[in-house]
Design a protein around this motif. Structure first.
Motif, short mmCIF file in Angstrom:
data_model
loop_
_atom_site.label_atom_id
_atom_site.label_comp_id
_atom_site.label_asym_id
_atom_site.label_seq_id
_atom_site.Cartn_x
_atom_site.Cartn_y
_atom_site.Cartn_z
N ALA A 131 10.48 8.07 -12.21
CA ALA A 131 11.65 9.26 -11.28
C ALA A 131 12.97 7.82 -9.90
O ALA A 131 13.54 7.80 -9.77
CB ALA A 131 11.75 10.13 -10.81
N GLY A 132 11.65 7.65 -9.23
CA GLY A 132 11.37 6.75 -8.43
C GLY A 132 12.39 5.24 -8.76
O GLY A 132 13.06 5.27 -7.72
N THR A 133 11.35 5.10 -9.12
CA THR A 133 12.69 3.54 -9.49
C THR A 133 13.91 3.27 -10.62
O THR A 133 15.05 3.32 -10.16
CB THR A 133 11.92 2.85 -10.92
OG1 THR A 133 10.51 2.47 -10.92
CG2 THR A 133 12.14 1.38 -11.39
N ALA A 134 14.48 5.09 -10.83
CA ALA A 134 15.34 5.34 -11.49
C ALA A 134 16.23 5.78 -10.49
O ALA A 134 17.47 4.99 -10.31
CB ALA A 134 14.97 7.11 -12.16
N ARG A 186 8.89 -1.76 -5.95
CA ARG A 186 8.30 -0.62 -5.72
C ARG A 186 7.22 -0.86 -4.99
O ARG A 186 7.00 -2.10 -4.25
CB ARG A 186 7.82 0.18 -6.97
CG ARG A 186 6.73 -0.87 -7.46
CD ARG A 186 6.03 -0.17 -8.96
NE ARG A 186 6.86 -0.32 -10.05
CZ ARG A 186 6.75 1.03 -10.81
NH1 ARG A 186 5.75 1.41 -10.74
NH2 ARG A 186 7.82 1.37 -11.71
N GLY A 187 6.40 0.19 -4.39
CA GLY A 187 5.25 0.49 -3.46
C GLY A 187 5.83 -0.33 -2.12
O GLY A 187 6.32 0.19 -2.11
N ARG A 188 5.29 -1.27 -2.03
CA ARG A 188 5.06 -1.76 -0.96
C ARG A 188 5.89 -2.80 -0.67
O ARG A 188 6.29 -3.06 0.65
CB ARG A 188 3.63 -3.32 -0.83
CG ARG A 188 2.19 -2.17 -0.55
CD ARG A 188 1.17 -2.84 -0.58
NE ARG A 188 -0.42 -2.44 -0.85
CZ ARG A 188 -1.15 -2.89 -0.59
NH1 ARG A 188 -1.70 -4.83 -0.40
NH2 ARG A 188 -2.37 -2.24 -0.75
N ARG A 189 6.74 -2.94 -1.51
CA ARG A 189 7.92 -3.71 -1.48
C ARG A 189 8.65 -2.94 -1.76
O ARG A 189 10.09 -3.50 -1.53
CB ARG A 189 7.90 -5.14 -2.98
CG ARG A 189 7.05 -6.02 -2.91
CD ARG A 189 7.00 -6.17 -4.26
NE ARG A 189 7.01 -5.79 -4.94
CZ ARG A 189 6.66 -6.09 -6.64
NH1 ARG A 189 5.88 -7.59 -6.76
NH2 ARG A 189 5.96 -5.14 -7.17
N ARG A 190 9.08 -1.83 -0.99
CA ARG A 190 10.04 -1.29 -1.20
C ARG A 190 11.10 -1.05 0.50
O ARG A 190 12.60 -1.45 0.32
CB ARG A 190 9.60 0.65 -0.66
CG ARG A 190 10.69 1.87 -0.64
CD ARG A 190 11.44 2.10 -1.56
NE ARG A 190 10.14 2.40 -2.25
CZ ARG A 190 9.40 3.29 -2.93
NH1 ARG A 190 10.60 4.84 -2.28
NH2 ARG A 190 8.89 4.14 -4.20
N ARG A 191 10.58 -2.01 1.21
CA ARG A 191 11.77 -2.22 2.16
C ARG A 191 12.68 -3.10 1.60
O ARG A 191 13.15 -3.74 2.09
CB ARG A 191 10.70 -3.03 3.54
CG ARG A 191 10.33 -4.88 2.58
CD ARG A 191 9.27 -4.87 4.35
NE ARG A 191 8.75 -6.07 3.62
CZ ARG A 191 7.46 -6.20 3.51
NH1 ARG A 191 6.92 -5.03 3.32
NH2 ARG A 191 7.09 -7.54 3.12
N TRP A 192 12.52 -4.10 0.70
CA TRP A 192 13.43 -4.77 0.40
C TRP A 192 13.85 -4.44 -1.27
O TRP A 192 15.26 -4.84 -1.20
CB TRP A 192 12.75 -6.25 -1.43
CG TRP A 192 11.58 -7.10 -0.48
CD1 TRP A 192 9.88 -6.97 -0.12
CD2 TRP A 192 11.50 -8.01 0.51
NE1 TRP A 192 9.31 -7.96 0.40
CE2 TRP A 192 10.91 -8.99 0.93
CE3 TRP A 192 13.15 -8.43 1.52
CZ2 TRP A 192 11.00 -9.75 1.89
CZ3 TRP A 192 13.69 -9.48 1.38
CH2 TRP A 192 11.67 -9.85 2.61
#
Length: 396
Positions: free
Chosen positions: A147-150, A364-370
């Motif tokens: 769901a987060g990716t969605a 996702r995850g640590r790369r969320r800022r991107w």
């Protein structure tokens, strides 16, 4: 029994809406649409509408190709000439969008169809289709990931640089409404549904030809992943998605006597001819350096940047063995990168919806800022393209 059934049914409906992401998608769709419409309204109030654009709220993004769709809805493909739709150029546009727009105009005007009714119909069809497309992108990402990716995929799609064409009186939204849901159905093994929804896409835009190929690849790859056995009836079901474009070409042959009428319209009406990729690249370089107008030159640069970004996405999708997505993005891009120039390549990133699912997964995850970097870049370019289209400048 009846007093107990209603609350259970209501809770089930609310639960389904929450799981399917409809509430989230509706929220970002409203935010996107209100924002784009407001920007367009301000631009028109300050700078005035371009010559020939219809007055009123529903005509704010009635620009360029919109005239051809309105002409088709009013007079069809042959015979009567009209502004923005004279000659063979009309034939290059697929029929479902103007047909549905005419149907809406007929209903709201009680049979007395005029240009104002068609303009409203074009706006309404695009509006309904765009929310369906947004939810569809969400559901594809949710099915493949979570769901987060969605949520990220839907946001990147709704606020992508050329999402103004989900609001404009263009056929992108209708094409995507069919394409993303056909894709979702194929992922879930609902092959006849995929074929039926694919017909909506292939009757809406030429991009549907590449969708059919990609759906067939998606079906074949999905057999092994789901542990299913090959059935010719399923292959026929998926392949039936191409009936939209086939029906249009057959009709054109009957109406004009020219079996290649659509291809001739592309080459003679729009100067779209197949070139070697290095010729197209060379021509694009000339556009970047020598375009006579600033807005044309900026779009030429954006198209060159889009070409690089799309190529990277195809490589990443292939490395992930996401062959269906790589096929859809790759074939769509290849057709535009072997034409006279990269004209409309950047705009067509909107129809390459697997890119938004890919970007959502990569952030996702640590790369969320991107994700936020990509979203804000998309919003900035979306604002620019919205202003350009409202002014009647080149934004496609």
């Amino acid at each position: 029994m009846s007093t107990l059934a209603l609350p259970v049914s209501r809770r089930s409906a609310i639960s389904w809406v929450m799981r399917s992401g409809i509430r989230y998608c509706l929220a970002i769709w409203l935010l996107q649409r209100i924002g784009i419409q407001l920007v367009g309204l301000v631009v028109v109030l300050v700078a005035g509408a371009p010559v020939g654009a219809p007055d009123g709220f529903f005509g704010i993004f009635y620009r360029w190709d919109s005239g051809y769709f309105a002409c088709i809805a009013s007079y069809g493909y042959v015979g009567q000439l009209c502004d923005g739709g004279a000659g063979s150029e009309r034939i290059a546009f697929f029929p479902l969008y103007p047909m549905l727009s005419w149907a809406v105009a007929w209903v709201v005007s009680l049979g007395a169809v005029g240009l104002d009714g068609i303009v409203f119909g074009m706006w309404l069809v695009a509006a309904i289709a765009s929310i369906l497309a947004t939810v569809g992108v969400y559901r594809i990402a949710q099915h493949q990931f979570d769901a987060g990716t969605a949520r990220r995929a839907a946001a990147l799609f709704a606020f992508s640089p050329y999402a103004v064409f989900l609001v404009a009186s263009y056929s992108e939204a209708l094409y995507l409404a069919g394409a993303v849901w056909a894709w979702h159905a194929c992922l879930r093994g609902r092959y006849w549904i995929a074929g039926a929804l694919g017909i909506v896409a292939t009757a809406s835009r030429a991009s549907g030809m590449f969708l059919v190929i990609a759906l067939l690849v998606l079906y074949v790859v999905g057999l092994r992943r789901r542990g299913e056995r090959f059935r010719i009836v399923d292959l026929i079901a998926v392949g039936s998605s191409g009936l939209g474009v086939l029906a249009y070409w057959v009709w054109l042959y009957v109406a004009t006597g020219d079996l290649l009428a659509w291809f001739h319209a592309q080459s003679e009406g729009w100067n779209r001819r197949t070139r070697w990729p290095w010729e197209t690249l060379f021509n694009q370089g000339i556009h970047v350096l020598r375009e006579p107008k600033l807005d044309w030159q900026i779009q030429a640069v954006l198209e060159a940047v889009a070409a690089v970004g799309i190529a990277i996405c195809v490589v990443v999708l292939a490395r992930r063995k996401d062959w269906g997505s790589a096929t859809l993005v790759g074939t769509t891009a290849a057709s535009l990168m072997t034409s006279n120039s990269y004209l409309s390549l950047a705009r067509n990133t909107l129809t390459m919806f697997p890119i938004f699912v890919l970007l959502a997964d990569l952030t996702r995850g640590r790369r969320r800022r991107w994700f936020w970097v990509a979203l804000w870049i998309g919003c900035a370019l979306l604002l620019f393209n919205t202003v350009q289209l409202a002014l009647g400048n080149w934004a496609d």
